[in-house]
Motif scaffolding. Structure first.
Motif, PDB file in Angstrom:
ATOM      1  N   LEU A  72       0.508  -1.057  -0.245  1.00 43.13           N
ATOM      2  CA  LEU A  72       0.192   0.017   0.080  1.00 43.13           C
ATOM      3  C   LEU A  72       1.133   0.918  -0.030  1.00 43.13           C
ATOM      4  O   LEU A  72       1.719   1.306   0.463  1.00 43.13           O
ATOM      5  CB  LEU A  72      -0.781   0.187   1.565  1.00 43.13           C
ATOM      6  N   LYS A  73       0.321   2.408  -0.311  1.00 38.73           N
ATOM      7  CA  LYS A  73       1.191   3.339  -0.010  1.00 38.73           C
ATOM      8  C   LYS A  73       0.823   4.213   1.355  1.00 38.73           C
ATOM      9  O   LYS A  73       0.495   3.623   1.684  1.00 38.73           O
ATOM     10  CB  LYS A  73       0.283   4.581  -0.872  1.00 38.73           C
ATOM     11  N   GLU A  74       2.325   5.004   1.532  1.00 33.81           N
ATOM     12  CA  GLU A  74       2.437   5.654   2.709  1.00 33.81           C
ATOM     13  C   GLU A  74       1.541   6.718   3.813  1.00 33.81           C
ATOM     14  O   GLU A  74       1.063   6.695   2.512  1.00 33.81           O
ATOM     15  CB  GLU A  74       4.194   5.931   3.189  1.00 33.81           C
ATOM     16  N   GLY A  75       1.165   5.785   4.390  1.00 37.73           N
ATOM     17  CA  GLY A  75       0.438   6.383   5.404  1.00 37.73           C
ATOM     18  C   GLY A  75      -1.137   5.532   5.072  1.00 37.73           C
ATOM     19  O   GLY A  75      -2.754   6.787   5.358  1.00 37.73           O
ATOM     20  N   ALA A  76      -0.854   5.078   4.185  1.00 39.85           N
ATOM     21  CA  ALA A  76      -2.431   4.527   4.211  1.00 39.85           C
ATOM     22  C   ALA A  76      -3.339   3.254   5.320  1.00 39.85           C
ATOM     23  O   ALA A  76      -2.533   3.663   6.740  1.00 39.85           O
ATOM     24  CB  ALA A  76      -2.717   2.644   3.287  1.00 39.85           C
ATOM     25  N   ARG A  77      -4.521   3.481   4.821  1.00 42.61           N
ATOM     26  CA  ARG A  77      -4.973   3.055   6.550  1.00 42.61           C
ATOM     27  C   ARG A  77      -6.148   1.242   6.259  1.00 42.61           C
ATOM     28  O   ARG A  77      -5.742   1.077   5.561  1.00 42.61           O
ATOM     29  CB  ARG A  77      -6.611   3.837   6.681  1.00 42.61           C
ATOM     30  N   LEU A  78      -6.536   1.134   7.753  1.00 45.19           N
ATOM     31  CA  LEU A  78      -6.324  -0.890   7.298  1.00 45.19           C
ATOM     32  C   LEU A  78      -7.911  -0.259   6.869  1.00 45.19           C
ATOM     33  O   LEU A  78      -7.996  -1.453   5.669  1.00 45.19           O
ATOM     34  CB  LEU A  78      -6.684  -1.056   9.210  1.00 45.19           C
ATOM     35  N   VAL A  79      -8.384   0.244   6.603  1.00 39.64           N
ATOM     36  CA  VAL A  79      -9.516  -0.062   5.432  1.00 39.64           C
ATOM     37  C   VAL A  79      -8.737  -0.983   4.246  1.00 39.64           C
ATOM     38  O   VAL A  79      -9.710  -1.798   3.767  1.00 39.64           O
ATOM     39  CB  VAL A  79     -10.492   1.159   5.402  1.00 39.64           C
ATOM     40  N   GLU A  80      -8.549   0.066   3.647  1.00 42.60           N
ATOM     41  CA  GLU A  80      -7.540  -0.342   2.601  1.00 42.60           C
ATOM     42  C   GLU A  80      -7.077  -1.782   2.356  1.00 42.60           C
ATOM     43  O   GLU A  80      -7.200  -2.865   1.667  1.00 42.60           O
ATOM     44  CB  GLU A  80      -6.670   1.041   1.988  1.00 42.60           C
ATOM     45  N   ALA A  81      -6.678  -2.008   3.794  1.00 44.91           N
ATOM     46  CA  ALA A  81      -5.774  -3.267   3.652  1.00 44.91           C
ATOM     47  C   ALA A  81      -6.927  -4.418   3.165  1.00 44.91           C
ATOM     48  O   ALA A  81      -7.247  -5.705   2.790  1.00 44.91           O
ATOM     49  CB  ALA A  81      -4.813  -3.431   4.103  1.00 44.91           C
ATOM     50  N   VAL A  82      -7.912  -4.064   4.214  1.00 51.07           N
ATOM     51  CA  VAL A  82      -9.050  -4.771   4.383  1.00 51.07           C
ATOM     52  C   VAL A  82      -9.581  -5.767   3.291  1.00 51.07           C
ATOM     53  O   VAL A  82      -9.980  -6.622   2.514  1.00 51.07           O
ATOM     54  CB  VAL A  82     -10.147  -4.959   5.221  1.00 51.07           C
ATOM     55  N   ASN A  83     -10.150  -4.350   2.536  1.00 52.52           N
ATOM     56  CA  ASN A  83     -10.376  -4.312   1.089  1.00 52.52           C
ATOM     57  C   ASN A  83      -9.548  -4.919  -0.181  1.00 52.52           C
ATOM     58  O   ASN A  83     -10.223  -6.508  -0.924  1.00 52.52           O
ATOM     59  CB  ASN A  83     -10.804  -2.401   0.052  1.00 52.52           C
ATOM     60  N   ILE A  84      -8.116  -5.366   0.203  1.00 52.71           N
ATOM     61  CA  ILE A  84      -6.592  -5.651  -1.333  1.00 52.71           C
ATOM     62  C   ILE A  84      -7.462  -7.143  -0.532  1.00 52.71           C
ATOM     63  O   ILE A  84      -7.488  -8.036  -1.345  1.00 52.71           O
ATOM     64  CB  ILE A  84      -5.386  -5.206  -0.861  1.00 52.71           C
ATOM     65  N   ALA A  85      -8.021  -7.241   0.599  1.00 55.74           N
ATOM     66  CA  ALA A  85      -7.889  -9.271   1.049  1.00 55.74           C
ATOM     67  C   ALA A  85      -9.348  -9.245   1.178  1.00 55.74           C
ATOM     68  O   ALA A  85      -9.461 -10.264   1.395  1.00 55.74           O
ATOM     69  CB  ALA A  85      -7.504  -9.352   2.524  1.00 55.74           C
ATOM     70  N   GLY A  86      -9.765  -8.815   0.769  1.00 54.90           N
ATOM     71  CA  GLY A  86     -11.337  -9.262  -0.009  1.00 54.90           C
ATOM     72  C   GLY A  86     -12.726  -8.781   1.004  1.00 54.90           C
ATOM     73  O   GLY A  86     -13.254  -9.336   1.008  1.00 54.90           O
ATOM     74  N   GLY A  87     -11.579  -8.382   1.661  1.00 53.93           N
ATOM     75  CA  GLY A  87     -12.821  -7.561   2.854  1.00 53.93           C
ATOM     76  C   GLY A  87     -12.421  -8.420   4.073  1.00 53.93           C
ATOM     77  O   GLY A  87     -12.515  -9.565   4.174  1.00 53.93           O
ATOM     78  N   LEU A  88     -13.972  -8.407   5.203  1.00 56.58           N
ATOM     79  CA  LEU A  88     -14.550  -9.094   6.219  1.00 56.58           C
ATOM     80  C   LEU A  88     -14.825 -10.312   6.130  1.00 56.58           C
ATOM     81  O   LEU A  88     -15.828 -10.384   4.952  1.00 56.58           O
ATOM     82  CB  LEU A  88     -14.605  -7.838   7.253  1.00 56.58           C
ATOM     83  N   LEU A  89     -15.050 -11.752   6.369  1.00 63.30           N
ATOM     84  CA  LEU A  89     -15.474 -12.628   6.440  1.00 63.30           C
ATOM     85  C   LEU A  89     -16.287 -11.884   8.086  1.00 63.30           C
ATOM     86  O   LEU A  89     -16.790 -11.414   8.488  1.00 63.30           O
ATOM     87  CB  LEU A  89     -14.792 -13.856   7.297  1.00 63.30           C
ATOM     88  N   ASP A  90     -18.208 -12.949   7.486  1.00 68.13           N
ATOM     89  CA  ASP A  90     -19.010 -12.210   8.472  1.00 68.13           C
ATOM     90  C   ASP A  90     -18.892 -12.981   9.743  1.00 68.13           C
ATOM     91  O   ASP A  90     -19.575 -12.646  10.676  1.00 68.13           O
ATOM     92  CB  ASP A  90     -20.503 -13.445   8.283  1.00 68.13           C
TER      93      ASP A  90
END
Length: 203
Positions: free
Chosen positions: A78-96
């Motif tokens: 990710l770009k420096e300064g990125a937030r957790l929501v961006e990493a989660v989106n790349i990881a396909g999102g949260l499981l139920d």
């Protein structure tokens, strides 16, 4: 044929000479102007080229390890300064099964950080059960193995001197394996540890 007097011929000659001189000067001026215009054009092109080079500077990237209750665990860039929501989106999102309440999606990520998304009902990682997934009840907890001096000073009860001691300890002794290891740092007793334990992590 018209015959000219000597005086008339001299006057005619002077007129022709002046005409040629005037025409030559005009041609020279036009050529000079062309050169100046071309020079300005080159400068403009150089300026635009420099701006493009500045815009093409590479952005600094970070890498984090995200796992737990996400669809695709792994290393994400990710770009420096990125937030957790961006990493989660790349990881396909949260499981139920993910406990969203324990996750601060606005958290700013650090290079080399590991993020473990907790499962609903999962207990926080602790010294008694080191095999349990690491959970952040407070996702703003400070990693005492990687935190800078200023980050350590953001902890309640930690000033400049104690922050320097924590950094010195880990440089000499290595990483803290458990959060309770911070009690090995001079100046951190049981009372101080009780104040810090909810604010710190080691992974």
């Amino acid at each position: 044929m018209l015959k000219l007097t000597k005086r008339e011929m001299v006057i005619l000659g002077i007129f022709i000479f002046m005409s040629i001189l005037f025409a030559s000067d005009k041609l020279y001026i036009n050529k000079s102007e062309d050169i100046v215009v071309e020079h300005k054009s080159n400068k403009m092109e150089e300026t635009e080229g420099n701006k493009e080079n500045e815009n093409e500077k590479e952005e600094k990237l970070i890498m984090v390890d995200i796992c737990g209750e996400v669809k695709r665990s792994g290393i994400v860039k990710l770009k420096e300064g990125a937030r957790l929501v961006e990493a989660v989106n790349i990881a396909g999102g949260l499981l139920d099964t993910a406990d969203r309440k324990q996750v601060n999606m606005a958290k700013v990520l650090l290079d080399g950080e590991q993020i473990v998304i907790p499962k609903i009902g999962q207990d926080q990682w602790n010294d008694e059960n080191p095999k349990t997934y690491k959970i952040h009840k407070n996702s703003n907890q400070v990693n005492i193995n990687t935190a800078s001096e200023s980050e350590l000073q953001s902890l309640n009860g930690v000033g400049k001197v104690l922050a320097e001691r924590i950094i010195e300890y880990r440089e000499k002794k290595g990483r803290f394996k458990h959060i309770s290891d911070i009690k090995k740092v001079p100046g951190v007793g049981d009372k101080k540890y009780e104040m810090l334990k909810e604010q710190i992590r080691v992974n």
